[in-house]
Design a protein around this motif. Structure first.
Motif, PDB file in Angstrom:
ATOM      1  N   CYS A 114      -9.108  -5.838  -1.195  1.00 40.98           N
ATOM      2  CA  CYS A 114      -9.214  -4.581  -1.994  1.00 40.98           C
ATOM      3  C   CYS A 114     -10.331  -3.590  -1.294  1.00 40.98           C
ATOM      4  O   CYS A 114     -11.012  -4.138  -0.588  1.00 40.98           O
ATOM      5  CB  CYS A 114      -9.783  -5.210  -3.423  1.00 40.98           C
ATOM      6  SG  CYS A 114      -8.853  -6.598  -4.028  1.00 40.98           S
ATOM      7  N   TYR A 115      -9.947  -2.485  -1.505  1.00 39.49           N
ATOM      8  CA  TYR A 115     -10.712  -1.345  -0.855  1.00 39.49           C
ATOM      9  C   TYR A 115     -11.565  -0.678  -1.888  1.00 39.49           C
ATOM     10  O   TYR A 115     -11.065  -0.408  -2.876  1.00 39.49           O
ATOM     11  CB  TYR A 115      -9.817  -0.437   0.005  1.00 39.49           C
ATOM     12  CG  TYR A 115      -9.056  -1.130   1.018  1.00 39.49           C
ATOM     13  CD1 TYR A 115      -9.596  -1.535   2.230  1.00 39.49           C
ATOM     14  CD2 TYR A 115      -7.707  -1.838   0.565  1.00 39.49           C
ATOM     15  CE1 TYR A 115      -8.942  -2.360   3.112  1.00 39.49           C
ATOM     16  CE2 TYR A 115      -6.899  -2.419   1.515  1.00 39.49           C
ATOM     17  CZ  TYR A 115      -7.406  -2.752   2.809  1.00 39.49           C
ATOM     18  OH  TYR A 115      -6.596  -3.291   3.450  1.00 39.49           O
ATOM     19  N   SER A 116     -12.794  -0.053  -1.511  1.00 44.22           N
ATOM     20  CA  SER A 116     -13.602   1.041  -2.198  1.00 44.22           C
ATOM     21  C   SER A 116     -12.885   2.198  -2.274  1.00 44.22           C
ATOM     22  O   SER A 116     -13.160   2.838  -3.515  1.00 44.22           O
ATOM     23  CB  SER A 116     -14.921   0.988  -1.653  1.00 44.22           C
ATOM     24  OG  SER A 116     -15.565  -0.199  -1.293  1.00 44.22           O
ATOM     25  N   SER A 117     -12.012   2.690  -1.498  1.00 43.95           N
ATOM     26  CA  SER A 117     -11.615   3.967  -1.569  1.00 43.95           C
ATOM     27  C   SER A 117     -10.359   4.005  -2.473  1.00 43.95           C
ATOM     28  O   SER A 117     -10.007   5.219  -2.927  1.00 43.95           O
ATOM     29  CB  SER A 117     -11.152   4.323  -0.336  1.00 43.95           C
ATOM     30  OG  SER A 117      -9.902   3.564   0.236  1.00 43.95           O
ATOM     31  N   GLY A 118      -9.867   2.968  -3.100  1.00 44.45           N
ATOM     32  CA  GLY A 118      -8.689   3.088  -3.965  1.00 44.45           C
ATOM     33  C   GLY A 118      -7.565   2.860  -3.284  1.00 44.45           C
ATOM     34  O   GLY A 118      -6.504   2.986  -3.830  1.00 44.45           O
ATOM     35  N   LYS A 119      -7.510   2.660  -1.807  1.00 45.03           N
ATOM     36  CA  LYS A 119      -6.438   2.443  -1.288  1.00 45.03           C
ATOM     37  C   LYS A 119      -5.668   1.141  -1.710  1.00 45.03           C
ATOM     38  O   LYS A 119      -6.244   0.131  -2.100  1.00 45.03           O
ATOM     39  CB  LYS A 119      -6.815   2.363   0.271  1.00 45.03           C
ATOM     40  CG  LYS A 119      -5.566   1.753   1.170  1.00 45.03           C
ATOM     41  CD  LYS A 119      -6.302   1.504   2.399  1.00 45.03           C
ATOM     42  CE  LYS A 119      -5.063   0.745   3.288  1.00 45.03           C
ATOM     43  NZ  LYS A 119      -5.998   0.492   4.933  1.00 45.03           N
ATOM     44  N   LYS A 120      -4.369   1.088  -1.722  1.00 45.50           N
ATOM     45  CA  LYS A 120      -3.458   0.111  -2.370  1.00 45.50           C
ATOM     46  C   LYS A 120      -4.059  -1.244  -1.379  1.00 45.50           C
ATOM     47  O   LYS A 120      -4.329  -1.249  -0.184  1.00 45.50           O
ATOM     48  CB  LYS A 120      -2.089   0.246  -2.031  1.00 45.50           C
ATOM     49  CG  LYS A 120      -1.351  -0.781  -2.566  1.00 45.50           C
ATOM     50  CD  LYS A 120       0.290  -0.583  -2.120  1.00 45.50           C
ATOM     51  CE  LYS A 120       1.279  -1.668  -2.722  1.00 45.50           C
ATOM     52  NZ  LYS A 120       2.647  -1.533  -2.537  1.00 45.50           N
ATOM     53  N   GLU A 121      -4.225  -2.225  -2.285  1.00 47.65           N
ATOM     54  CA  GLU A 121      -4.723  -3.565  -1.677  1.00 47.65           C
ATOM     55  C   GLU A 121      -3.735  -4.236  -0.640  1.00 47.65           C
ATOM     56  O   GLU A 121      -2.324  -3.720  -0.816  1.00 47.65           O
ATOM     57  CB  GLU A 121      -5.003  -4.791  -2.904  1.00 47.65           C
ATOM     58  CG  GLU A 121      -3.835  -4.974  -3.806  1.00 47.65           C
ATOM     59  CD  GLU A 121      -4.102  -5.771  -4.803  1.00 47.65           C
ATOM     60  OE1 GLU A 121      -3.252  -6.443  -5.263  1.00 47.65           O
ATOM     61  OE2 GLU A 121      -5.227  -5.583  -5.556  1.00 47.65           O
ATOM     62  N   ASP A 135     -13.935  -0.359   4.936  1.00 47.27           N
ATOM     63  CA  ASP A 135     -14.221   0.120   3.413  1.00 47.27           C
ATOM     64  C   ASP A 135     -13.886  -0.905   2.475  1.00 47.27           C
ATOM     65  O   ASP A 135     -13.154  -0.514   1.550  1.00 47.27           O
ATOM     66  CB  ASP A 135     -13.522   1.466   3.280  1.00 47.27           C
ATOM     67  CG  ASP A 135     -14.401   2.284   2.016  1.00 47.27           C
ATOM     68  OD1 ASP A 135     -15.383   1.771   1.553  1.00 47.27           O
ATOM     69  OD2 ASP A 135     -13.606   3.007   1.354  1.00 47.27           O
ATOM     70  N   ARG A 192     -14.004  -3.670  -0.431  1.00 46.33           N
ATOM     71  CA  ARG A 192     -14.618  -3.823  -1.740  1.00 46.33           C
ATOM     72  C   ARG A 192     -14.686  -5.170  -2.126  1.00 46.33           C
ATOM     73  O   ARG A 192     -15.634  -5.685  -2.209  1.00 46.33           O
ATOM     74  CB  ARG A 192     -14.058  -2.979  -2.764  1.00 46.33           C
ATOM     75  CG  ARG A 192     -14.602  -3.311  -3.919  1.00 46.33           C
ATOM     76  CD  ARG A 192     -13.995  -2.335  -5.223  1.00 46.33           C
ATOM     77  NE  ARG A 192     -12.661  -2.622  -5.212  1.00 46.33           N
ATOM     78  CZ  ARG A 192     -11.901  -3.426  -6.103  1.00 46.33           C
ATOM     79  NH1 ARG A 192     -12.595  -4.338  -6.546  1.00 46.33           N
ATOM     80  NH2 ARG A 192     -10.671  -3.529  -6.119  1.00 46.33           N
TER      81      ARG A 192
END
Length: 264
Positions: free
Chosen positions: A108-115, A230, A232
Protein backbone atom coordinates in the motif's frame (compact mmCIF):
# COMPACT_ATOMS: atom_id res chain seq x y z
CA UNK A 1 -5.65 -33.04 -21.88
CA UNK A 2 -3.91 -29.77 -22.74
CA UNK A 3 -0.32 -29.32 -21.65
CA UNK A 4 2.65 -26.97 -21.89
CA UNK A 5 6.35 -27.58 -21.20
CA UNK A 6 8.70 -24.88 -19.91
CA UNK A 7 12.49 -25.26 -19.97
CA UNK A 8 15.45 -23.87 -18.09
CA UNK A 9 16.96 -23.05 -21.48
CA UNK A 10 20.09 -25.16 -21.36
CA UNK A 11 20.77 -27.76 -24.04
CA UNK A 12 19.85 -30.76 -21.91
CA UNK A 13 16.53 -29.29 -20.82
CA UNK A 14 15.61 -28.05 -24.31
CA UNK A 15 16.33 -31.43 -25.91
CA UNK A 16 14.24 -33.22 -23.29
CA UNK A 17 11.39 -30.76 -23.90
CA UNK A 18 11.40 -31.51 -27.64
CA UNK A 19 11.53 -35.23 -26.98
CA UNK A 20 8.55 -35.05 -24.62
CA UNK A 21 6.51 -32.95 -27.07
CA UNK A 22 7.07 -35.65 -29.71
CA UNK A 23 6.05 -38.34 -27.21
CA UNK A 24 2.90 -36.44 -26.25
CA UNK A 25 2.09 -36.13 -29.95
CA UNK A 26 1.98 -39.91 -30.25
CA UNK A 27 -0.82 -39.89 -27.67
CA UNK A 28 -2.71 -37.13 -29.46
CA UNK A 29 -2.43 -34.63 -26.61
CA UNK A 30 -2.78 -30.92 -27.39
CA UNK A 31 0.05 -28.47 -26.69
CA UNK A 32 -1.62 -25.29 -25.36
CA UNK A 33 0.55 -22.52 -23.93
CA UNK A 34 -2.47 -20.30 -23.25
CA UNK A 35 -4.76 -22.56 -21.23
CA UNK A 36 -2.87 -25.68 -20.15
CA UNK A 37 -4.36 -28.21 -17.76
CA UNK A 38 -0.89 -29.35 -16.75
CA UNK A 39 2.39 -27.40 -16.75
CA UNK A 40 5.58 -29.44 -17.00
CA UNK A 41 8.73 -27.65 -15.91
CA UNK A 42 12.15 -28.95 -16.99
CA UNK A 43 15.23 -27.63 -15.19
CA UNK A 44 15.00 -27.12 -11.45
CA UNK A 45 12.98 -25.40 -8.74
CA UNK A 46 13.80 -21.99 -10.21
CA UNK A 47 12.31 -23.04 -13.55
CA UNK A 48 9.14 -24.21 -11.82
CA UNK A 49 8.92 -20.95 -9.86
CA UNK A 50 9.06 -19.07 -13.16
CA UNK A 51 6.35 -21.33 -14.60
CA UNK A 52 4.18 -20.74 -11.53
CA UNK A 53 4.35 -16.97 -11.99
CA UNK A 54 3.69 -17.29 -15.71
CA UNK A 55 0.46 -19.18 -15.05
CA UNK A 56 -0.53 -17.79 -11.64
CA UNK A 57 -3.76 -16.41 -13.12
CA UNK A 58 -4.84 -19.96 -14.04
CA UNK A 59 -4.14 -21.80 -10.78
CA UNK A 60 -7.66 -23.18 -10.34
CA UNK A 61 -7.47 -25.00 -13.68
CA UNK A 62 -3.80 -25.99 -13.80
CA UNK A 63 -1.55 -28.56 -12.12
CA UNK A 64 2.26 -28.43 -12.09
CA UNK A 65 4.96 -31.09 -12.28
CA UNK A 66 8.74 -30.64 -12.39
CA UNK A 67 11.61 -32.60 -13.95
CA UNK A 68 15.08 -31.79 -12.64
CA UNK A 69 17.96 -31.81 -15.10
CA UNK A 70 20.40 -30.86 -12.35
CA UNK A 71 20.05 -31.49 -8.62
CA UNK A 72 16.91 -32.89 -6.99
CA UNK A 73 14.50 -30.11 -6.10
CA UNK A 74 11.55 -29.71 -3.77
CA UNK A 75 9.25 -29.01 -6.70
CA UNK A 76 11.16 -30.74 -9.51
CA UNK A 77 11.24 -34.37 -8.38
CA UNK A 78 11.21 -36.38 -11.63
CA UNK A 79 14.41 -37.47 -13.37
CA UNK A 80 15.04 -37.10 -17.11
CA UNK A 81 15.21 -40.89 -17.58
CA UNK A 82 11.66 -41.09 -16.24
CA UNK A 83 10.22 -38.67 -18.81
CA UNK A 84 8.67 -41.37 -21.00
CA UNK A 85 6.90 -42.89 -17.99
CA UNK A 86 5.68 -39.43 -16.93
CA UNK A 87 4.26 -38.69 -20.40
CA UNK A 88 2.34 -41.99 -20.34
CA UNK A 89 0.91 -41.33 -16.88
CA UNK A 90 -0.20 -37.82 -17.92
CA UNK A 91 -1.74 -39.13 -21.16
CA UNK A 92 -3.66 -41.73 -19.17
CA UNK A 93 -4.56 -39.08 -16.56
CA UNK A 94 -3.38 -41.41 -13.82
CA UNK A 95 -2.46 -38.91 -11.17
CA UNK A 96 -3.80 -37.14 -8.11
CA UNK A 97 -3.24 -33.54 -7.11
CA UNK A 98 -1.90 -32.06 -3.90
CA UNK A 99 -2.35 -28.43 -2.93
CA UNK A 100 0.23 -26.15 -1.30
CA UNK A 101 -0.50 -22.81 0.41
CA UNK A 102 0.61 -19.54 -1.19
CA UNK A 103 1.55 -16.18 0.31
CA UNK A 104 -0.29 -12.99 -0.59
CA UNK A 105 1.72 -9.76 -0.33
CA UNK A 106 -0.08 -6.42 -0.60
CA UNK A 107 1.91 -3.19 -0.93
CA UNK A 108 0.00 0.00 0.00
CA UNK A 109 1.25 3.51 -0.83
CA UNK A 110 1.06 6.85 0.98
CA UNK A 111 0.29 8.69 -2.25
CA UNK A 112 -3.02 6.90 -2.71
CA UNK A 113 -1.65 4.97 -5.66
CA UNK A 114 -3.47 1.69 -6.28
CA UNK A 115 -2.08 -1.08 -4.09
CA UNK A 116 0.05 -3.83 -5.63
CA UNK A 117 -0.60 -7.51 -4.93
CA UNK A 118 1.78 -10.45 -5.37
CA UNK A 119 1.53 -14.21 -4.96
CA UNK A 120 4.56 -16.14 -3.72
CA UNK A 121 5.22 -19.87 -3.84
CA UNK A 122 8.40 -19.60 -1.73
CA UNK A 123 8.74 -16.27 0.05
CA UNK A 124 8.58 -12.50 0.06
CA UNK A 125 11.42 -10.42 1.50
CA UNK A 126 11.62 -6.72 2.31
CA UNK A 127 14.75 -4.62 2.75
CA UNK A 128 15.56 -0.93 2.74
CA UNK A 129 16.55 0.64 -0.56
CA UNK A 130 19.74 1.93 1.06
CA UNK A 131 19.28 3.46 4.50
CA UNK A 132 18.45 1.85 7.85
CA UNK A 133 15.62 -0.70 7.77
CA UNK A 134 13.12 0.14 10.50
CA UNK A 135 9.50 -1.06 10.47
CA UNK A 136 6.75 -1.65 12.99
CA UNK A 137 5.56 -5.27 12.95
CA UNK A 138 1.81 -5.40 13.53
CA UNK A 139 0.01 -8.70 14.13
CA UNK A 140 -3.77 -8.70 13.68
CA UNK A 141 -3.92 -4.94 14.22
CA UNK A 142 -1.74 -4.87 17.35
CA UNK A 143 1.87 -3.66 17.34
CA UNK A 144 4.22 -6.49 18.24
CA UNK A 145 7.66 -4.88 17.88
CA UNK A 146 9.72 -2.23 16.13
CA UNK A 147 12.23 -4.12 13.99
CA UNK A 148 15.65 -2.74 13.13
CA UNK A 149 18.04 -4.75 11.00
CA UNK A 150 18.80 -5.81 7.44
CA UNK A 151 15.30 -6.99 6.54
CA UNK A 152 12.50 -9.50 7.03
CA UNK A 153 11.44 -12.64 5.17
CA UNK A 154 7.92 -14.11 5.12
CA UNK A 155 7.77 -17.63 3.69
CA UNK A 156 5.19 -20.22 2.73
CA UNK A 157 5.40 -23.71 4.27
CA UNK A 158 7.08 -25.18 1.16
CA UNK A 159 9.28 -22.07 0.97
CA UNK A 160 10.66 -22.68 4.46
CA UNK A 161 13.26 -24.97 2.85
CA UNK A 162 14.60 -22.06 0.78
CA UNK A 163 15.87 -18.65 2.01
CA UNK A 164 14.01 -19.04 5.31
CA UNK A 165 16.17 -22.05 6.20
CA UNK A 166 19.38 -20.11 5.60
CA UNK A 167 18.08 -17.47 8.02
CA UNK A 168 17.57 -20.08 10.74
CA UNK A 169 13.82 -20.53 10.29
CA UNK A 170 11.95 -23.73 10.99
CA UNK A 171 10.84 -26.18 8.30
CA UNK A 172 7.05 -26.51 7.99
CA UNK A 173 5.15 -29.29 6.25
CA UNK A 174 3.16 -27.89 3.29
CA UNK A 175 -0.07 -29.45 4.59
CA UNK A 176 -0.07 -26.83 7.37
CA UNK A 177 -1.62 -23.59 6.12
CA UNK A 178 0.72 -21.07 7.66
CA UNK A 179 3.39 -18.45 7.01
CA UNK A 180 6.70 -17.81 8.79
CA UNK A 181 8.46 -14.51 9.50
CA UNK A 182 12.25 -14.65 9.92
CA UNK A 183 14.69 -11.85 10.67
CA UNK A 184 17.71 -10.74 8.68
CA UNK A 185 20.45 -9.56 11.05
CA UNK A 186 18.31 -7.78 13.63
CA UNK A 187 19.84 -5.15 15.91
CA UNK A 188 19.50 -6.05 19.59
CA UNK A 189 21.15 -4.01 22.33
CA UNK A 190 20.15 -1.89 25.35
CA UNK A 191 18.16 0.45 23.11
CA UNK A 192 16.66 -1.81 20.41
CA UNK A 193 14.81 -5.07 21.00
CA UNK A 194 13.28 -7.66 18.66
CA UNK A 195 11.93 -11.14 19.38
CA UNK A 196 15.00 -12.63 17.62
CA UNK A 197 13.08 -15.82 16.80
CA UNK A 198 11.10 -16.93 13.76
CA UNK A 199 7.34 -16.44 14.10
CA UNK A 200 4.84 -18.90 12.60
CA UNK A 201 1.33 -17.64 11.88
CA UNK A 202 -1.85 -19.65 11.21
CA UNK A 203 -4.20 -19.08 8.30
CA UNK A 204 -6.45 -16.50 9.99
CA UNK A 205 -3.57 -14.15 10.95
CA UNK A 206 -2.53 -10.98 9.13
CA UNK A 207 0.88 -9.35 9.53
CA UNK A 208 1.54 -5.73 8.56
CA UNK A 209 4.89 -3.95 8.25
CA UNK A 210 4.70 -0.17 8.58
CA UNK A 211 7.74 2.03 7.78
CA UNK A 212 9.07 4.27 10.51
CA UNK A 213 11.39 6.53 8.48
CA UNK A 214 12.47 5.39 5.02
CA UNK A 215 9.51 4.63 2.75
CA UNK A 216 11.43 3.16 -0.19
CA UNK A 217 11.89 -0.60 -0.07
CA UNK A 218 13.28 -3.41 -2.16
CA UNK A 219 10.58 -6.07 -2.10
CA UNK A 220 11.28 -9.52 -3.50
CA UNK A 221 8.67 -12.15 -4.35
CA UNK A 222 10.33 -15.47 -5.17
CA UNK A 223 12.77 -14.58 -7.99
CA UNK A 224 11.28 -11.12 -8.69
CA UNK A 225 12.77 -8.05 -6.97
CA UNK A 226 11.18 -4.61 -7.35
CA UNK A 227 11.91 -1.20 -5.78
CA UNK A 228 8.73 0.30 -4.31
CA UNK A 229 8.64 3.98 -3.38
CA UNK A 230 6.48 5.87 -0.88
CA UNK A 231 5.32 2.68 0.85
CA UNK A 232 2.73 3.11 3.61
CA UNK A 233 2.28 -0.55 4.57
CA UNK A 234 3.12 -4.09 3.48
CA UNK A 235 0.50 -6.71 4.36
CA UNK A 236 1.21 -10.43 4.50
CA UNK A 237 -1.49 -13.09 4.66
CA UNK A 238 -2.09 -16.63 3.46
CA UNK A 239 -3.74 -16.47 0.08
CA UNK A 240 -7.13 -18.00 -0.63
CA UNK A 241 -5.53 -19.40 -3.78
CA UNK A 242 -3.38 -22.53 -3.75
CA UNK A 243 -1.04 -24.22 -6.21
CA UNK A 244 -1.83 -27.75 -7.38
CA UNK A 245 0.94 -30.27 -8.04
CA UNK A 246 0.29 -33.41 -10.06
CA UNK A 247 1.28 -36.41 -7.96
CA UNK A 248 1.95 -39.78 -9.62
CA UNK A 249 3.66 -41.51 -6.70
CA UNK A 250 4.42 -41.05 -3.05
CA UNK A 251 7.35 -38.73 -2.38
CA UNK A 252 6.97 -37.50 1.23
CA UNK A 253 8.05 -33.97 2.10
CA UNK A 254 10.42 -35.14 4.83
CA UNK A 255 12.11 -37.54 2.42
CA UNK A 256 12.75 -34.57 0.14
CA UNK A 257 14.23 -32.69 3.08
CA UNK A 258 16.41 -35.67 3.95
CA UNK A 259 17.58 -36.23 0.38
CA UNK A 260 18.33 -32.53 -0.15
CA UNK A 261 20.10 -31.64 3.10
CA UNK A 262 21.25 -34.82 4.85
CA UNK A 263 21.96 -37.58 2.34
CA UNK A 264 25.41 -37.46 0.71
Amino acid sequence: MKYVITSKGDEKSDLLRLSMIAEFGSYGLEYDAENPEIVISIGGDGTLLAAFHEYEDKLSDTAFVGIHTGHLGFYADWRPNEAEKLVKRIAEEKYDTVKYPLLKTTVCYSSGKKETEYLALNESTIQSSGGPFVVDVIINGTQFERFRGDGLCMSTPSGTTAYNKSLGGALIHPSIKSMQLTEMASINNRVYRTISSPLIFPKHHKVSLKPVDDRDFQISVDHLSVLHRDVREIIYEISEQEIKFARFRSFPFWKRVHDSFIED
